[in-house]
Design an enzyme around this catalytic site. Structure first.
Site, mmCIF file in Angstrom:
data_model
loop_
_atom_site.group_PDB
_atom_site.id
_atom_site.type_symbol
_atom_site.label_atom_id
_atom_site.label_comp_id
_atom_site.label_asym_id
_atom_site.label_seq_id
_atom_site.Cartn_x
_atom_site.Cartn_y
_atom_site.Cartn_z
ATOM 1 C CG ASP A 111 -2.113 -2.209 -5.628
ATOM 2 O OD1 ASP A 111 -1.979 -1.851 -4.474
ATOM 3 O OD2 ASP A 111 -1.096 -1.634 -6.574
ATOM 4 C CE LYS A 166 -3.004 -6.845 -0.636
ATOM 5 N NZ LYS A 166 -2.891 -6.368 -1.756
ATOM 6 C CG HIS A 169 -5.154 -2.807 2.112
ATOM 7 N ND1 HIS A 169 -4.754 -3.743 2.853
ATOM 8 C CD2 HIS A 169 -4.162 -2.956 0.930
ATOM 9 C CE1 HIS A 169 -3.703 -4.533 2.600
ATOM 10 N NE2 HIS A 169 -3.161 -4.009 1.557
ATOM 11 C CD GLN A 187 3.285 -4.878 0.975
ATOM 12 O OE1 GLN A 187 3.662 -5.644 2.139
ATOM 13 N NE2 GLN A 187 2.710 -3.696 1.247
HETATM 14 P P1 GDP Z 1 -5.476 -3.663 -2.393
HETATM 15 O O1 GDP Z 1 -4.318 -3.032 -2.232
HETATM 16 O O2 GDP Z 1 -5.254 -5.191 -2.689
HETATM 17 O O3 GDP Z 1 -6.355 -3.416 -1.357
HETATM 18 O O4 GDP Z 1 -6.199 -3.159 -3.617
HETATM 19 P P2 GDP Z 1 -6.273 -1.327 -3.807
HETATM 20 O O5 GDP Z 1 -7.326 -0.789 -3.052
HETATM 21 O O6 GDP Z 1 -4.919 -0.659 -3.886
HETATM 22 O O7 GDP Z 1 -6.647 -1.313 -5.559
HETATM 23 C C1 GDP Z 1 -7.628 -1.671 -5.797
HETATM 24 C C2 GDP Z 1 -8.652 -0.975 -6.630
HETATM 25 O O8 GDP Z 1 -9.565 -1.600 -7.271
HETATM 26 C C3 GDP Z 1 -9.224 -0.008 -5.366
HETATM 27 O O9 GDP Z 1 -9.416 1.305 -6.202
HETATM 28 C C4 GDP Z 1 -10.649 -0.646 -5.338
HETATM 29 O O10 GDP Z 1 -11.711 0.353 -5.042
HETATM 30 C C5 GDP Z 1 -10.919 -0.969 -6.847
HETATM 31 N N1 GDP Z 1 -11.706 -2.471 -6.786
HETATM 32 C C6 GDP Z 1 -11.696 -3.522 -6.089
HETATM 33 N N2 GDP Z 1 -12.472 -4.354 -6.498
HETATM 34 C C7 GDP Z 1 -12.994 -3.996 -7.637
HETATM 35 C C8 GDP Z 1 -13.881 -4.593 -9.005
HETATM 36 O O11 GDP Z 1 -14.271 -5.488 -8.649
HETATM 37 N N3 GDP Z 1 -14.229 -3.663 -9.957
HETATM 38 C C9 GDP Z 1 -13.851 -2.581 -9.909
HETATM 39 N N4 GDP Z 1 -14.047 -1.882 -11.080
HETATM 40 N N5 GDP Z 1 -12.702 -1.880 -8.957
HETATM 41 C C10 GDP Z 1 -12.679 -2.562 -8.078
HETATM 42 P P1 IMO Z 2 -0.750 -3.561 -1.541
HETATM 43 O O1 IMO Z 2 -1.028 -3.747 0.195
HETATM 44 C C1 IMO Z 2 1.390 -2.702 -4.905
HETATM 45 C C2 IMO Z 2 5.939 -2.333 -4.402
HETATM 46 C C3 IMO Z 2 6.508 -1.294 -4.473
HETATM 47 C C4 IMO Z 2 7.786 -1.546 -5.164
HETATM 48 C C5 IMO Z 2 8.270 -2.597 -4.260
HETATM 49 C C6 IMO Z 2 8.806 -2.385 -2.964
HETATM 50 O O2 IMO Z 2 -1.874 -1.929 -1.420
HETATM 51 O O3 IMO Z 2 -1.332 -4.430 -2.300
HETATM 52 P P2 IMO Z 2 8.370 -0.936 -0.767
HETATM 53 O O4 IMO Z 2 8.060 0.282 -0.557
HETATM 54 O O5 IMO Z 2 7.558 -2.041 -0.244
HETATM 55 O O6 IMO Z 2 10.101 -1.016 -0.199
HETATM 56 O O7 IMO Z 2 8.418 -1.301 -2.322
HETATM 57 O O8 IMO Z 2 6.903 -3.119 -3.832
HETATM 58 N N1 IMO Z 2 4.736 -2.235 -3.369
HETATM 59 C C7 IMO Z 2 3.399 -2.266 -3.726
HETATM 60 N N2 IMO Z 2 2.830 -2.815 -4.933
HETATM 61 N N3 IMO Z 2 0.689 -2.705 -3.639
HETATM 62 C C8 IMO Z 2 1.417 -2.719 -2.560
HETATM 63 O O9 IMO Z 2 0.682 -2.962 -1.436
HETATM 64 C C9 IMO Z 2 2.713 -2.483 -2.511
HETATM 65 N N4 IMO Z 2 3.464 -2.263 -1.579
HETATM 66 C C10 IMO Z 2 4.666 -2.229 -2.085
HETATM 67 O O10 IMO Z 2 5.638 -0.392 -5.742
HETATM 68 O O11 IMO Z 2 7.671 -2.055 -6.628
HETATM 69 MG MG MG Z 3 -2.985 -1.392 -2.694
#
Ligand code: GDP
Ligand code: IMO
Ligand code: MG
Length: 423
Positions: free
Chosen positions: A13, A16, A41, A221
């Protein structure tokens, strides 16, 4: 740069989705190499948000072709839901999505086993069946995409697996059993719909690399969830580090030109397991509120804490990261002071390298250096010089202490809220 990997350096999170989308503007191909629909994502364009779980985050650019590599575990139901939701937003995957014939499928018994196992041994998984699917892969009993093209093999594999899993579900976990015929019907239907997407993607990528196509490789991840180098056993069941990209796409390490690490300006984690810089009380709550830290896949509140240099250095070393994309800097805009963890103290030992043993990690106390905040919004900044001086200093400290360059700085969720210095 022809072949670039973009991956997560913390516990997932990191943003990416946003950064891969941004860099996809110049990409011919965007490829995923591990994980499955456990990923979430997010991409925000002009205020509207799309969350991708399986389809690479390059799909929003018309010119890109997206590849789901052999290392990904594919849940067909989640995939079709995603294809439909993209179509509802006017984005077509027709002729733009390829799936490896060697990729493994998530089956309903994987989700059932994931849920059952969580009741006795809580990792806090996403419940998407990821771990059990990779178990079957390693156990040589998995169902692969190529099996969908051979009905006899498909039917036999499903029957054998359902027989075995039903014994475990019933006798070990006291859970309801599954009906093989229902699963066969469902997967025959998926086979019909998935057929046009299935090819040897390793061979396809090989040819693309030879013709100098721009290829962006998207991790899911993050490094600390890596099965080998994360906080085992509180990890996912694949290898998000850069080495995983070679195995998960069938490409040579010699073709990788660059590795970009995505890192949040603070740290978050979802699920169980050690997190040395976690802030349990007001500061954790505040970061969660300011960063809107709730899971993109499960909606769970994310645990929040300070930036951790031990984690950053571990990730940089393991994946050979040359450039950082530092995200969510704006989330720190209102803070008086910001802490950075420089090392861990464990008893009378000072630890700078991430330990393998989670019982040691649990006893570690972070050693912090504190910096003044900037108390100004960074969300409109589009160059490094636009940033307040203290924000510049914060980023320079991270650069200095990690020996890497902050090539991209993200100051908001929207695609355009980004400072691109040299990506
Ligand atoms: P990923 O799994 O690495 O793609 O990340 P996620 O999408 O799960 O979580 C990142 C969250 O932060 C999402 O809600 C994005 O829209 C938000 N986000 C990404 N970059 C920024 C930033 O620079 N500032 C803020 N405030 N939010 C961001
Ligand atoms: P993105 O790509 C954050 C965490 C789960 C749990 C552990 C194992 O959005 O960054 P799983 O279902 O993979 O067997 O769970 O990994 N986990 C993540 N945490 N971002 C993710 O993906 C995750 N994918 C799995 O919360 O702790
Ligand atoms: Mg994510």
């Amino acid at each position: 740069m022809a072949v670039r990997i973009v991956l997560g350096t913390q516990w997932g999170d990191e943003g990416k989705g946003k950064i891969v989308d941004l860099l996809s503007a110049n990409a011919d191909i965007v490829a995923r190499y591990q994980g499955g629909a456990n990923a979430g994502h997010s991409i925000v364009i002009n205020g509207s948000k799309i969350i991708l779980h399986l389809i690479p985050s390059g799909i929003l650019h018309d010119q890109t072709l997206c590849v789901i590599g052999n290392g990904v575990v594919v849940d067909p139901q989640a995939l079709f839901e995603e294809i439909e939701s993209l179509a509802a937003n006017g984005i077509t995957t027709d002729g733009r999505l390829l799936i490896s014939d060697r990729a493994h499928l998530i089956m309903p018994y994987h989700q059932a086993m994931d849920a059952a196992k969580e009741q006795t041994y809580k990792i806090g998984t996403t419940g998407r069946g990821i771990g059990p699917a990779y178990v079957d892969k390693a156990n040589r009993t998995g169902v692969r995409m190529v099996d969908l093209l051979n009905d006899d093999v498909l039917v036999k594999k499903i029957r054998d697996n359902v027989d075995e899993k039903n014994l475990i579900l019933k006798n070990i976990y006291n859970q309801p059993t599954l009906n093989a015929d229902h699963i066969i019907d469902k997967y025959r239907e998926y086979a019909r719909k998935l057929q046009p997407y299935i090819i040897d993607t390793s061979f396809y990528l090989h040819k693309a690399i030879q013709s100098n196509k721009q290829i962006l490789i998207e991790g899911a991840q993050g490094t600390l969830l890596d099965m080998d180098f994360g906080t085992y056993p509180f990890v996912t069941s694949s290898n998000p580090i850069s080495g995983g990209a070679c195995v998960g796409l069938g490409i040579s390490p010699m073709v990788i030109d660059e590795v970009i690490g995505i890192i949040k300006a603070y740290t978050t984690r979802v699920g169980s397991g050690p997190f040395p810089t976690e802030e349990n009380y007001e500061m954790g709550e505040l970061l969660r509120k300011l960063g809107n830290e709730f899971g993109a896949t499960t909606g769970r509140p994310r645990r929040c804490g300070w930036f951790d240099l031990v984690v950053a250095r571990h990730a940089i070393r393991l994946s050979g990261i040359q450039k950082l994309a530092i995200t969510k800097l704006d989330v720190l805009d209102s803070l008086e002071e910001i802490s950075i963890c420089t090392a861990y103290k464990c008893g009378n030992k000072r630890i700078e390298d991430f330990p393998a043993d989670v019982t040691i990690l649990e006893q570690c106390e972070p050693e912090y250096t504190t910096m003044p905040g900037w108390k100004t919004s960074t969300r409109e900044a589009r160059t490094f010089e636009d940033l307040p001086k203290n924000a510049q200093k914060y980023l320079q400290t991270i650069e200095k202490m990690t020996g890497t360059r902050a090539s991209i700085i993200s100051v908001g969720e929207d695609r355009n809220q980004t400072i691109v210095r040299d990506a």
